[in-house]
Design a protein around this motif. Structure first.
Motif, short mmCIF file in Angstrom:
data_model
loop_
_atom_site.label_atom_id
_atom_site.label_comp_id
_atom_site.label_asym_id
_atom_site.label_seq_id
_atom_site.Cartn_x
_atom_site.Cartn_y
_atom_site.Cartn_z
N ALA A 111 0.99 -1.31 -0.25
CA ALA A 111 0.13 0.00 0.39
C ALA A 111 0.43 1.44 -0.24
CB ALA A 111 -1.37 -0.16 0.92
N VAL A 112 1.94 0.56 0.92
CA VAL A 112 2.80 2.22 0.88
C VAL A 112 3.27 2.51 -0.69
CG1 VAL A 112 4.70 2.98 1.97
CG2 VAL A 112 3.20 2.32 3.35
N ASP A 113 3.55 1.19 -1.26
CA ASP A 113 4.26 1.83 -2.22
C ASP A 113 3.60 2.19 -3.46
OD1 ASP A 113 7.51 0.38 -1.03
OD2 ASP A 113 6.52 -1.19 -2.42
N ARG A 114 2.30 1.76 -3.60
CA ARG A 114 1.26 2.30 -4.13
C ARG A 114 1.31 3.26 -4.34
NH1 ARG A 114 0.19 1.06 -8.32
NH2 ARG A 114 0.14 -0.83 -8.03
N ALA A 115 1.26 4.05 -3.31
CA ALA A 115 0.34 5.53 -3.23
C ALA A 115 2.42 6.31 -3.45
CB ALA A 115 0.69 5.72 -1.35
N PHE A 116 3.21 6.00 -3.39
CA PHE A 116 4.34 6.63 -3.77
C PHE A 116 4.45 6.77 -5.34
CE2 PHE A 116 6.34 6.28 0.51
CZ PHE A 116 6.51 7.97 -0.07
N GLU A 117 4.55 5.50 -5.58
CA GLU A 117 4.27 5.52 -7.44
C GLU A 117 3.61 6.46 -8.15
OE1 GLU A 117 3.76 1.11 -9.38
OE2 GLU A 117 5.62 1.19 -7.54
N ASP A 118 2.03 5.90 -7.14
CA ASP A 118 1.04 6.36 -8.21
C ASP A 118 1.34 8.21 -7.82
OD1 ASP A 118 0.05 4.84 -9.12
OD2 ASP A 118 -1.88 4.34 -7.99
N LEU A 119 1.52 8.61 -6.64
CA LEU A 119 1.69 10.27 -6.52
C LEU A 119 3.04 10.79 -7.73
CD1 LEU A 119 1.04 10.76 -2.54
CD2 LEU A 119 -0.41 10.83 -4.86
N THR A 120 4.08 10.41 -7.97
CA THR A 120 5.12 10.46 -8.10
C THR A 120 4.95 10.44 -9.98
OG1 THR A 120 6.35 8.97 -7.08
CG2 THR A 120 6.33 10.76 -6.20
N ARG A 121 4.42 10.26 -9.48
CA ARG A 121 4.13 10.45 -11.74
C ARG A 121 2.60 10.98 -12.15
NH1 ARG A 121 1.40 6.23 -13.08
NH2 ARG A 121 1.11 4.05 -12.04
N GLY A 122 1.54 11.59 -10.80
CA GLY A 122 0.62 11.54 -11.59
C GLY A 122 -0.80 10.75 -11.27
N ALA A 123 -1.20 10.73 -10.69
CA ALA A 123 -1.74 9.32 -10.19
C ALA A 123 -3.29 9.41 -10.34
CB ALA A 123 -2.62 9.33 -8.75
N ALA A 124 -3.53 9.85 -11.55
CA ALA A 124 -5.03 9.74 -12.18
C ALA A 124 -5.02 9.97 -13.69
CB ALA A 124 -5.43 11.35 -12.82
N PRO A 125 -5.49 8.33 -14.50
CA PRO A 125 -5.25 7.47 -16.13
C PRO A 125 -4.65 8.42 -16.28
CG PRO A 125 -7.25 7.00 -14.34
CD PRO A 125 -7.12 8.22 -13.56
N SER A 126 -5.01 9.64 -16.31
CA SER A 126 -4.83 10.40 -17.57
C SER A 126 -2.82 10.35 -18.12
CB SER A 126 -5.73 11.52 -17.79
OG SER A 126 -5.45 12.36 -17.23
N GLY A 127 -2.37 10.74 -16.57
CA GLY A 127 -1.29 10.65 -16.40
C GLY A 127 -1.12 12.34 -15.51
N GLY A 128 -2.12 12.81 -14.95
CA GLY A 128 -1.92 13.96 -15.09
C GLY A 128 -2.20 13.96 -13.26
N ASN A 129 -2.49 15.35 -12.31
CA ASN A 129 -2.61 14.84 -10.95
C ASN A 129 -4.08 15.05 -10.83
OD1 ASN A 129 -0.35 15.69 -9.91
ND2 ASN A 129 -0.24 17.69 -10.38
N MET A 130 -4.39 14.08 -9.80
CA MET A 130 -6.52 14.01 -9.27
C MET A 130 -7.08 15.19 -9.22
SD MET A 130 -5.86 9.97 -8.45
CE MET A 130 -7.41 9.61 -7.86
#
Ligand code: AMP
Length: 259
Positions: A103-122
């Protein structure tokens, strides 16, 4: 408490085309609505992110019996040398709160590259299962928006004074500590991790009922446009109930005990 009579939830959202520009949340008495509409409009019009093409402001009368009164989480600041050290502290605090490595890795991975599927910030937050690390929010582009929270006037004055005394006053700290205090009080939410998407604001935080609100400096390099929020949710919680609580139940911070 100074407020009397009926309370209203006021929400502002400004955008440039399809892109979110800024938002604001207040819970105010009826006679404060006109002044607040002006303040919210000015905030949207003077935002450094550009000129809005749309500003929406909504006001809803609240049922006072449904307003939950909560204390602000205690605020602490942890000074870090840079993003690596800050990330290690975030991981340590989250793991200590019972959140799995996945869960920690998921948060870091998604937050640092834009967590929205389109690639931007949510626009909103991710909901992450504390155990499996799975994303649980139904709309991954938008995320879950925490709304309907504020401080009483008395608590607002006290918080501002204390943050100024400690040299850490910033409107973001006021707003984010209230949001985090609401989220931490929602049944099923174990902890939160937030990193601003403002390229100039590099202090993030981890928050929970047990940790309080821990600001962590230098979580990202200046100029980095990525950011986001993750709420870690207990695997036995009802996701619908968590979302309903975050998005529609009003919470009012009435005390600021640990600032
Ligand atoms: P900010 O600290 O305002 O820069 O927000 C950081 C990130 O938190 C944004 O990129 C959004 O993903 C998310 N966010 C902002 N406001 C909210 C909110 N009211 N509820 C949930 N998530 C939010």
């Amino acid at each position: 408490m100074k407020r009397r009579g009926e309370l209203f939830s006021l929400r502002m959202h400004a955008s440039i085309g399809e892109a979110h520009l800024c938002g604001a949340e207040r819970i105010v008495a009826k006679d404060e609505i006109p002044g607040m509409l002006v303040a919210m409009t000015e905030r949207a019009l003077s935002h450094k992110g550009g000129e809005p093409t749309s500003i929406s402001i909504g006001a809803d009368r609240l049922d006072s019996r449904r307003i939950r009164k909560i204390p602000l989480l205690p605020v602490r600041t942890l000074e870090k040398a840079g993003p690596r050290e800050a990330a290690m502290e975030v991981s340590r605090l989250l793991r200590e709160s019972g959140i799995s490595d996945e869960a920690v890795d998921r948060a870091f991975e998604d937050l640092t590259r834009g967590a929205a599927p389109s690639g931007g910030n949510m626009r909103g937050a991710m909901l992450i299962d504390v155990r499996s690390g799975r994303r649980l929010e139904p709309d991954r582009e938008r995320g879950v928006r925490v709304t309907r929270m504020d401080l009483t006037e008395e608590a607002r004055g006290k918080l501002e004074d204390r943050l100024r005394q400690r040299g850490i006053y910033h409107p973001r700290v006021m707003e984010a500590s209230v949001l985090a205090s609401k989220a931490a009080a929602v049944p099923g939410i174990v902890a939160e991790f937030c990193c601003s998407d403002d390229p100039d604001y590099t202090t993030g935080y981890v928050a929970s009922r047990t940790l309080g609100y821990r600001r962590i400096t230098r979580i990202k390099e200046p100029g980095d446009p990525f950011g986001g929020r993750a709420f870690f949710v207990d695997d036995s919680a009802s996701i619908e109930a968590v979302i309903r609580e975050l998005e529609s139940i009003p919470y009012l911070v009435t005390e600021v005990p640990g600032v």
